[in-house]
Design a protein around this motif. Structure first.
Motif, PDB file in Angstrom:
ATOM      1  N   ARG A  33       3.530   1.297   2.615  1.00 46.99           N
ATOM      2  CA  ARG A  33       2.561   1.411   2.884  1.00 46.99           C
ATOM      3  C   ARG A  33       2.285   0.997   1.502  1.00 46.99           C
ATOM      4  O   ARG A  33       0.548   0.862   1.643  1.00 46.99           O
ATOM      5  CB  ARG A  33       2.209   3.233   3.203  1.00 46.99           C
ATOM      6  CG  ARG A  33       3.094   3.349   1.720  1.00 46.99           C
ATOM      7  CD  ARG A  33       2.654   4.949   1.924  1.00 46.99           C
ATOM      8  NE  ARG A  33       2.489   5.764   1.925  1.00 46.99           N
ATOM      9  CZ  ARG A  33       3.353   7.130   1.338  1.00 46.99           C
ATOM     10  NH1 ARG A  33       3.824   7.981   2.778  1.00 46.99           N
ATOM     11  NH2 ARG A  33       3.715   8.261   0.124  1.00 46.99           N
ATOM     12  N   THR A  34       2.904   0.441   0.478  1.00 47.78           N
ATOM     13  CA  THR A  34       2.087   0.102  -1.123  1.00 47.78           C
ATOM     14  C   THR A  34       2.954  -1.421  -1.129  1.00 47.78           C
ATOM     15  O   THR A  34       3.686  -1.086  -0.648  1.00 47.78           O
ATOM     16  CB  THR A  34       2.113   1.076  -2.087  1.00 47.78           C
ATOM     17  OG1 THR A  34       3.599   1.522  -1.773  1.00 47.78           O
ATOM     18  CG2 THR A  34       0.691   2.230  -1.247  1.00 47.78           C
ATOM     19  N   SER A  98       1.236   7.378  -5.639  1.00 48.48           N
ATOM     20  CA  SER A  98       1.360   6.354  -4.853  1.00 48.48           C
ATOM     21  C   SER A  98       2.050   4.743  -5.498  1.00 48.48           C
ATOM     22  O   SER A  98       1.974   4.964  -7.039  1.00 48.48           O
ATOM     23  CB  SER A  98      -0.099   5.896  -4.728  1.00 48.48           C
ATOM     24  OG  SER A  98      -1.219   5.229  -5.234  1.00 48.48           O
ATOM     25  N   ASP A 100       0.350   3.069  -6.278  1.00 47.66           N
ATOM     26  CA  ASP A 100      -0.260   2.190  -7.597  1.00 47.66           C
ATOM     27  C   ASP A 100      -0.586   3.111  -9.112  1.00 47.66           C
ATOM     28  O   ASP A 100      -1.827   3.095  -9.268  1.00 47.66           O
ATOM     29  CB  ASP A 100      -1.984   1.911  -6.925  1.00 47.66           C
ATOM     30  CG  ASP A 100      -2.041   0.856  -6.308  1.00 47.66           C
ATOM     31  OD1 ASP A 100      -1.366  -0.038  -6.431  1.00 47.66           O
ATOM     32  OD2 ASP A 100      -1.932   0.558  -5.154  1.00 47.66           O
ATOM     33  N   ARG A 277       7.022  -0.483  -8.314  1.00 49.12           N
ATOM     34  CA  ARG A 277       4.994  -0.880  -8.182  1.00 49.12           C
ATOM     35  C   ARG A 277       4.903  -2.126  -7.269  1.00 49.12           C
ATOM     36  O   ARG A 277       4.307  -1.890  -6.540  1.00 49.12           O
ATOM     37  CB  ARG A 277       5.081  -0.352  -9.431  1.00 49.12           C
ATOM     38  CG  ARG A 277       4.902   1.021 -10.569  1.00 49.12           C
ATOM     39  CD  ARG A 277       5.034   0.326 -11.765  1.00 49.12           C
ATOM     40  NE  ARG A 277       4.579   2.143 -12.050  1.00 49.12           N
ATOM     41  CZ  ARG A 277       4.499   2.626 -13.407  1.00 49.12           C
ATOM     42  NH1 ARG A 277       4.939   1.355 -13.953  1.00 49.12           N
ATOM     43  NH2 ARG A 277       4.115   3.322 -13.729  1.00 49.12           N
ATOM     44  N   SER A 508      -8.076   4.004 -11.439  1.00 47.84           N
ATOM     45  CA  SER A 508      -8.884   4.817 -10.357  1.00 47.84           C
ATOM     46  C   SER A 508     -10.419   4.704 -10.548  1.00 47.84           C
ATOM     47  O   SER A 508     -11.352   4.607  -9.836  1.00 47.84           O
ATOM     48  CB  SER A 508      -8.081   5.809 -10.435  1.00 47.84           C
ATOM     49  OG  SER A 508      -8.421   6.532 -11.572  1.00 47.84           O
ATOM     50  N   MET A 511     -11.443   1.206  -9.349  1.00 47.62           N
ATOM     51  CA  MET A 511     -11.237   1.836  -8.177  1.00 47.62           C
ATOM     52  C   MET A 511     -12.863   2.539  -7.759  1.00 47.62           C
ATOM     53  O   MET A 511     -13.143   2.214  -6.722  1.00 47.62           O
ATOM     54  CB  MET A 511      -9.927   2.353  -7.636  1.00 47.62           C
ATOM     55  CG  MET A 511      -8.710   1.071  -7.359  1.00 47.62           C
ATOM     56  SD  MET A 511      -9.198  -1.143  -7.856  1.00 47.62           S
ATOM     57  CE  MET A 511      -9.520  -0.683  -5.632  1.00 47.62           C
ATOM     58  N   ASP A 515     -14.690   0.927  -5.249  1.00 47.00           N
ATOM     59  CA  ASP A 515     -14.294   0.857  -3.950  1.00 47.00           C
ATOM     60  C   ASP A 515     -16.228   0.726  -3.638  1.00 47.00           C
ATOM     61  O   ASP A 515     -16.804   0.825  -2.226  1.00 47.00           O
ATOM     62  CB  ASP A 515     -14.148   2.526  -3.795  1.00 47.00           C
ATOM     63  CG  ASP A 515     -12.709   2.007  -3.926  1.00 47.00           C
ATOM     64  OD1 ASP A 515     -11.772   0.465  -2.978  1.00 47.00           O
ATOM     65  OD2 ASP A 515     -11.380   2.559  -3.608  1.00 47.00           O
ATOM     66  N   ARG A 541      -2.891  -6.832  -9.242  1.00 46.37           N
ATOM     67  CA  ARG A 541      -2.727  -5.250  -8.539  1.00 46.37           C
ATOM     68  C   ARG A 541      -3.307  -5.537  -6.880  1.00 46.37           C
ATOM     69  O   ARG A 541      -4.209  -6.046  -6.379  1.00 46.37           O
ATOM     70  CB  ARG A 541      -3.945  -4.444  -8.912  1.00 46.37           C
ATOM     71  CG  ARG A 541      -3.316  -4.193 -10.020  1.00 46.37           C
ATOM     72  CD  ARG A 541      -1.845  -3.229 -10.345  1.00 46.37           C
ATOM     73  NE  ARG A 541      -1.313  -2.669 -11.512  1.00 46.37           N
ATOM     74  CZ  ARG A 541      -1.606  -1.166 -12.299  1.00 46.37           C
ATOM     75  NH1 ARG A 541      -0.944  -0.440 -11.593  1.00 46.37           N
ATOM     76  NH2 ARG A 541      -0.600  -1.148 -13.455  1.00 46.37           N
ATOM     77  N   ARG A 543      -3.665  -3.452  -4.526  1.00 48.94           N
ATOM     78  CA  ARG A 543      -4.655  -2.025  -4.379  1.00 48.94           C
ATOM     79  C   ARG A 543      -5.865  -2.739  -4.218  1.00 48.94           C
ATOM     80  O   ARG A 543      -6.865  -3.566  -3.438  1.00 48.94           O
ATOM     81  CB  ARG A 543      -4.821  -1.360  -4.816  1.00 48.94           C
ATOM     82  CG  ARG A 543      -5.852  -0.562  -4.726  1.00 48.94           C
ATOM     83  CD  ARG A 543      -6.013   0.352  -3.095  1.00 48.94           C
ATOM     84  NE  ARG A 543      -7.344   1.638  -3.308  1.00 48.94           N
ATOM     85  CZ  ARG A 543      -8.536   1.183  -3.235  1.00 48.94           C
ATOM     86  NH1 ARG A 543      -8.969   0.323  -3.353  1.00 48.94           N
ATOM     87  NH2 ARG A 543      -9.055   1.971  -3.321  1.00 48.94           N
ATOM     88  N   GLN A 546      -6.889  -6.191  -2.057  1.00 52.68           N
ATOM     89  CA  GLN A 546      -6.941  -5.150  -0.908  1.00 52.68           C
ATOM     90  C   GLN A 546      -9.065  -5.198  -0.610  1.00 52.68           C
ATOM     91  O   GLN A 546      -9.684  -5.353  -0.106  1.00 52.68           O
ATOM     92  CB  GLN A 546      -6.654  -4.266  -0.121  1.00 52.68           C
ATOM     93  CG  GLN A 546      -5.107  -4.266  -0.356  1.00 52.68           C
ATOM     94  CD  GLN A 546      -4.291  -3.017   0.288  1.00 52.68           C
ATOM     95  OE1 GLN A 546      -4.335  -1.788  -0.695  1.00 52.68           O
ATOM     96  NE2 GLN A 546      -3.927  -2.694   1.762  1.00 52.68           N
ATOM     97  N   ALA A 547      -9.928  -4.038  -2.212  1.00 52.12           N
ATOM     98  CA  ALA A 547     -10.721  -3.991  -1.995  1.00 52.12           C
ATOM     99  C   ALA A 547     -11.890  -4.976  -2.454  1.00 52.12           C
ATOM    100  O   ALA A 547     -12.300  -5.563  -1.618  1.00 52.12           O
ATOM    101  CB  ALA A 547     -11.220  -3.825  -3.850  1.00 52.12           C
TER     102      ALA A 547
END
Length: 597
Positions: A33-34, A98, A100, A277, A508, A511, A515, A541, A543, A546-547
């Motif tokens: 999942r990550t 997570s 991240d 990671r 974060s 993000m 996001d 990264r 994540r 993905q964004a």
């Protein structure tokens, strides 16, 4: 020597040879999942019998190997005045952990090893009493450590190695790295005693954390060659691993072998931390290397593997690792039990989580006060209001700082905001200077409960109190603005946090803003935040990509050159990211394009 078996993978029928039983339980699924999915990346140097680590280049169809990109992850300095700082995982609830995560507590063991390194760096014994030197250092402002030490000497007090180690331990436990670095600089200037390798290693660690790893590498060149040993390079390795800088971590790992240092479990643990990671497929390579070199896994190795299983939501695999630990006679410590309980809680296995929590508590919670922080945090996540209330009753008469922070978050989780506010007020009356992170934990409660006006009032109160704002507080403020739809103010706060020389914003924080722009299909601003994130040191990264790609999809805009950008950053797509890329592919086939062809 430990029993051997084989490694199995769910995604491949690849037999990797004989492994320790714990290694055989570490199955790596293709649909994790990550993190990124790639094939194995161990390259054997033909001139040596020792495998060397390299990062794979981009290749979605083949197993071609090459050196990683030259992107350097730089770290900004940070200093905090209390224990909870920059996403301290000790207070993280299970849903916050997570792949991240910005700070997962991986370097804790490495930091303490610099003080009590065991056999290789001396026979220093750290006492259990509270350090008077530490109290003197924290009694002054953050930039006046030298004056506090001068006063200490003027009063006729001695700074010996035991006193120094106790003070350093207290500073590191609270992540007050800036003050700790000032202390080492003062000691160097005043020549209190002859420096040893562990002293140089400790200073290297602090420079890397406060001023960045580039400065750390510069400092290594100043260390006398006779003291530039394994401990120094292990320190550099752990710091690069903590920043997820794949190229530099692998480079230091290989250099240690070139310098003739024996392979250690500690060094392999750092590679496991890194690959946990950024590339879980390469975990098997590290385990194979450990088996080949007859390295028995340490308790820390087991904790890393347990954590990996939790991130993959593979509870069966985690329990098999626990059975292996039991058969090898390795006892769980509090940290390991906490990780296990969090993993059970995250998987929705409340009964199993609570069983571990009861084991942590023991027969008398009054005698085991040190576990209260973790109990409060996990029971809060489980929404066990009765247990949170019971444990806090034991603590509230004479609360400890970290227990109080955990309790604020726990009461927030069980929807008892008034109780959380009461604990906050009690902390304010404890009689010492209050860190901004005290405000940030209550601010998080307000954000979770959409209490926007209360959150804004708290931010104003924090500003009026004159306390410095740490990364965790900036993160909460940024999230607050995003929650109320004021993304421009959130971006402004992020810019201020980025420009600060005192802290490094959490990933974060970027993000939250990114996001929001993604939802709006605002490619320009998404790209802008993406670049700021990289400039802040958050390289490669998964994540973030993905964004970014989703922003193009939402804007119905072609993402030109995205494959090349990901290749340069050594990001490898899983099935979900590949589907996103296909939607944003500027050259994808359509019914109309087929007609034109």
């Amino acid at each position: 020597m430990f029993a051997l078996s084989k490694v199995l993978r769910r995604s491949q029928s690849l037999r990797l040879g004989a492994y320790n039983a714990v290694y055989s339980n570490l199955d790596i699924p293709s649909g994790e999942r990550t993190g990124a999915i790639v094939t194995n990346a161990l390259i054997h140097d033909k001139s040596e019998g020792f495998p060397r680590f390299y990062e794979l280049s981009w290749s979605s169809c083949t197993g071609r190997r090459s050196l990683s990109s030259d992107a350097r992850a730089k770290t900004a300095g940070e200093e905090d005045e209390e224990e909870l700082e920059n996403g301290n995982s000790d207070l993280a609830t299970p849903d916050q952990t997570s792949g991240d995560s910005e700070d997962e507590g991986d370097t804790e063991g490495a930091e303490l090893e610099l003080l009590v390194p065991g056999s290789e760096a001396g026979k220093l014994v750290v006492g259990s009493r509270s350090s008077e030197l530490f109290k003197a250092i924290v009694s002054v402002s953050g930039v006046a450590v030298a004056s506090a030490l001068d006063k200490w000497i003027e009063e006729g007090k001695e700074i010996n190695r035991t006193e120094l180690a106790n003070a350093m331990l207290e500073l590191r436990k609270r992540r007050m790295y800036g003050r700790a670095l000032q202390m080492t600089e003062w000691l160097d200037e005043h020549k209190q005693f002859e420096l040893e390798e562990r002293d140089y290693a400790s200073r290297l660690d602090l420079i890397s954390k406060v001023r960045g790893l580039y400065k750390g590498e510069v400092y290594i060149e100043r260390i006398p060659e006779s003291f530039r040993g394994e401990l120094v390079y292990r320190t550099l390795l752990s710091n690069y691993a903590a920043t997820s800088n794949v190229r530099k971590t692998e480079e230091v790992f290989n250099k240690m072998r070139d310098l003739g240092f024996p392979l250690s479990t500690f060094a392999c643990d750092q590679m496991l931390i890194l690959y946990r990671r950024v590339n879980k497929k390469k975990i098997a390579d590290v385990l194979l290397l450990m088996e080949k070199e007859n390295l028995k896994p340490s308790l820390n190795t087991y904790k890393i593997l347990i954590d990996i299983k939790g991130l993959m939501n593979d509870i069966t695999g985690m329990e098999q690792i626990l059975e292996t630990m039991k058969s090898e006679g390795v006892e769980l410590d509090l940290r390991a039990q906490s990780i296990i309980a969090r993993n059970y809680a995250s998987a929705g296995l409340k009964e199993k989580a609570e069983k571990v929590l009861k084991e942590m508590e023991g027969e008398s919670l009054e005698e085991n006060r040190h576990v209260c922080k973790d109990l409060l945090s996990i029971y809060g996540f489980l929404q066990r209001a009765d247990e949170v209330t019971r444990i806090w009753k034991i603590c509230e008469e004479k609360p400890r700082y970290n227990e109080s922070l955990a309790a604020i978050l726990a009461f927030g989780k069980i929807d008892k905001v008034k109780e959380a506010e009461a604990i906050f007020e009690k902390i304010l009356k404890m009689g010492h200077r209050v860190s901004s992170n005290v405000y940030s934990v209550l601010l998080k409660v307000y954000i979770d409960h959409k209490m926007v006006s209360e959150g804004k009032d708290l931010v104003k109160q924090m500003s009026d109190s004159g306390c410095s704002i740490g990364a965790l507080t900036w993160d909460a403020v940024i999230k607050l603005y995003v929650e109320v739809g004021e993304v421009e103010k959130a971006e402004s706060a992020l810019s201020k946090a980025t420009q600060s020389k005192q802290i490094k914003p959490l990933m974060s924080s970027f993000m939250h803003v990114m996001d929001e722009y993604v939802k709006r299909g605002d490619v320009h601003n998404t790209e802008k935040i993406f670049e700021r994130m990289k400039q802040a040191g958050y390289q490669s990264r998964f994540r973030a990509y993905q964004a970014l790609i989703q922003a193009y999809v939402n804007a119905k805009a072609p993402a030109y050159g995205m494959n090349d950008r990901m290749k340069a950053d050594n990001i490898f797509p899983n099935k979900g990211l590949a589907a996103q890329l296909a939607k944003a592919d500027p050259f994808k086939k359509t019914p109309l394009s087929d007609l034109l062809d």
